[in-house]
Design a protein around this motif. Structure first.
Motif, PDB file in Angstrom:
ATOM      1  N   THR A   1       0.841  -1.203   0.000  1.00  0.00           N
ATOM      2  CA  THR A   1       0.000   0.000   0.000  1.00  0.00           C
ATOM      3  C   THR A   1       0.873   1.249   0.000  1.00  0.00           C
ATOM      4  N   HIS A   2       0.390   2.270  -0.673  1.00  0.00           N
ATOM      5  CA  HIS A   2       1.065   3.571  -0.626  1.00  0.00           C
ATOM      6  C   HIS A   2       0.369   4.427   0.427  1.00  0.00           C
ATOM      7  N   SER A   3       1.130   5.045   1.315  1.00  0.00           N
ATOM      8  CA  SER A   3       0.561   5.804   2.427  1.00  0.00           C
ATOM      9  C   SER A   3       1.139   7.210   2.470  1.00  0.00           C
TER      10      SER A   3
ATOM     11  N   VAL B   1      -9.232   2.041   0.364  1.00  0.00           N
ATOM     12  CA  VAL B   1      -9.654   3.416   0.639  1.00  0.00           C
ATOM     13  C   VAL B   1      -9.980   4.128  -0.670  1.00  0.00           C
ATOM     14  N   LEU B   2     -11.112   4.820  -0.695  1.00  0.00           N
ATOM     15  CA  LEU B   2     -11.518   5.568  -1.892  1.00  0.00           C
ATOM     16  C   LEU B   2     -11.039   7.007  -1.836  1.00  0.00           C
TER      17      LEU B   2
ATOM     18  N   PHE C   1      -5.045   7.715   5.392  1.00  0.00           N
ATOM     19  CA  PHE C   1      -4.563   8.166   4.076  1.00  0.00           C
ATOM     20  C   PHE C   1      -3.593   7.134   3.504  1.00  0.00           C
ATOM     21  N   THR C   2      -4.156   6.014   3.087  1.00  0.00           N
ATOM     22  CA  THR C   2      -3.389   4.898   2.550  1.00  0.00           C
ATOM     23  C   THR C   2      -4.321   4.123   1.626  1.00  0.00           C
ATOM     24  N   GLN C   3      -3.768   3.336   0.726  1.00  0.00           N
ATOM     25  CA  GLN C   3      -4.632   2.641  -0.244  1.00  0.00           C
ATOM     26  C   GLN C   3      -5.402   1.479   0.382  1.00  0.00           C
TER      27      GLN C   3
END
Ligand SMILES: [Zn+2]
Ligand SMILES: [Zn+2]
Length: 342
Positions: free
Chosen positions: A5-7, A34-35, A126-128
């Protein structure tokens, strides 16, 4: 299973980065894709000052507590893959004296998204991809506007503030400071049947938004409010949402005897607190902090259209541009609520 995941991580003052992390999902809880997420005042404080009040960033922390997403996998059959959910960022322990008394916002072991209050800090949304407790997921229909549903968390804060006042139906209400939270208090008070909602702020732009969201009258903050001070003050309930000490004093002046003041804005101490006035007018001054069951109510109100928060939506950025998004969100002349898209 392990997922990459990118955060969006804050590392200190003015230091924010998109980093690659991994998420482990064991099958327990719910795995969320997360959208989008809304940037809040606390995210901005961590970015601009490296701290919120006494709580400084001591280790890298994922920002964000106003997020929605879709279910990837869940341990509950009620949450099927693809179901859209608003995520309650508050994970209370469920066991302490406050949790048992249905006052979970005061939980002694609260884990709240994107908060440096505890060590280690609690990572935000705030992460994918993120694993949350299934009870933190409040489902909503796929047809609803995602930009609207991101307002669930700040609206929950406002609904809790209204409840702290004992409700506002048929009451004369004053809102001091109409940033996003003050404006949502206006909208919630209007939807709750307040008879009058007067707002003050230093910004004409903020007042125009308050007007759109349902204010009966708007005043610039240097207005003396003479007519509102008569007969010991006229408002049944005042919400102080600016955090400015002089605004708290003003609320004490314009609230009628026996009235209630809810302190929402996190300001400093009042240098010369007018204690004598509070005593003589028998005022109730109450704090308000986060929310409990109001999160679910907020999702319902947004889903049903009881409140339309979109006038507060100022734009959206890809999470890869979190730096630019935070800078724009910090420009109070142009931005109210800025959202990140994941
Ligand atoms: Zn927030
Ligand atoms: Zn607890």
């Amino acid at each position: 299973m392990t997922i990459t995941t990118h955060s969006c991580v804050v590392k200190g003052k003015q230091a924010v980065d998109v980093v690659t992390q991994t998420v482990d999902y064991s099958g327990k809880g719910t795995l969320i894709k997360v959208l989008r997420g809304g940037i809040c005042g606390s995210d901005l404080h961590y970015y601009q000052h490296g701290r919120v009040g006494n709580y400084a960033i001591k280790m890298p922390m994922v920002l964000g507590h106003e997020v929605i997403g879709t279910v990837e996998q869940s341990d509950s059959p009620k949450l099927q893959p693809g179901q859209k959910v608003a995520i309650n960022p508050a994970k209370a322990c469920g066991e302490c004296q406050y949790c048992l008394a249905d006052e979970s916002n005061q939980c002694l072991a609260m884990q709240f998204f994107g908060s440096a209050m505890r060590q280690p800090h609690v990572d935000g949304g705030f992460t994918q991809y993120k694993v949350v407790e299934t009870s933190q997921c409040i489902p909503f229909a796929a047809s609803l506007d995602e930009r609207v549903m991101v307002f669930a968390e700040p609206l929950a804060v406002c609904l809790h503030a209204l409840n702290q006042a004992g409700g506002v139906t048929n009451k004369r209400v004053f809102v001091s400071g109409v940033g996003p939270i003050g404006c949502l208090i206006v909208a919630a008070a209007k939807a709750s049947g307040a008879s009058e909602i007067v707002c003050s702020d230093i910004s004409a732009r903020a007042l125009a938004l308050a007007d759109t969201l349902g204010a009966s009258a708007t005043l610039l903050a240097d207005d003396e409010m003479v007519s509102y001070r008569t007969d010991k003050g006229v408002f049944d309930v005042s919400f102080e949402a600016s955090g400015h000490p002089s605004a708290s004093t003003r609320c004490i002046d314009v609230t009628r005897a026996k009235g209630c003041i809810v302190q929402v804005g996190m300001g400093g101490d009042i240098p010369q607190f007018p204690m004598m006035t509070v005593i003589a007018k028998e005022l109730r001054i109450v704090g308000t902090f986060r929310f409990t069951h109001e999160f679910t109510t907020a999702v319902e109100w947004l889903a049903s259209g009881k409140i339309n928060p979109l006038p507060l939506f100022s734009g959206e950025y890809s999470y890869r541009e979190v730096d630019e998004a935070l800078q724009f969100a910090g420009d109070k002349h142009h931005a109210s609520k800025v959202q990140l898209v994941f």
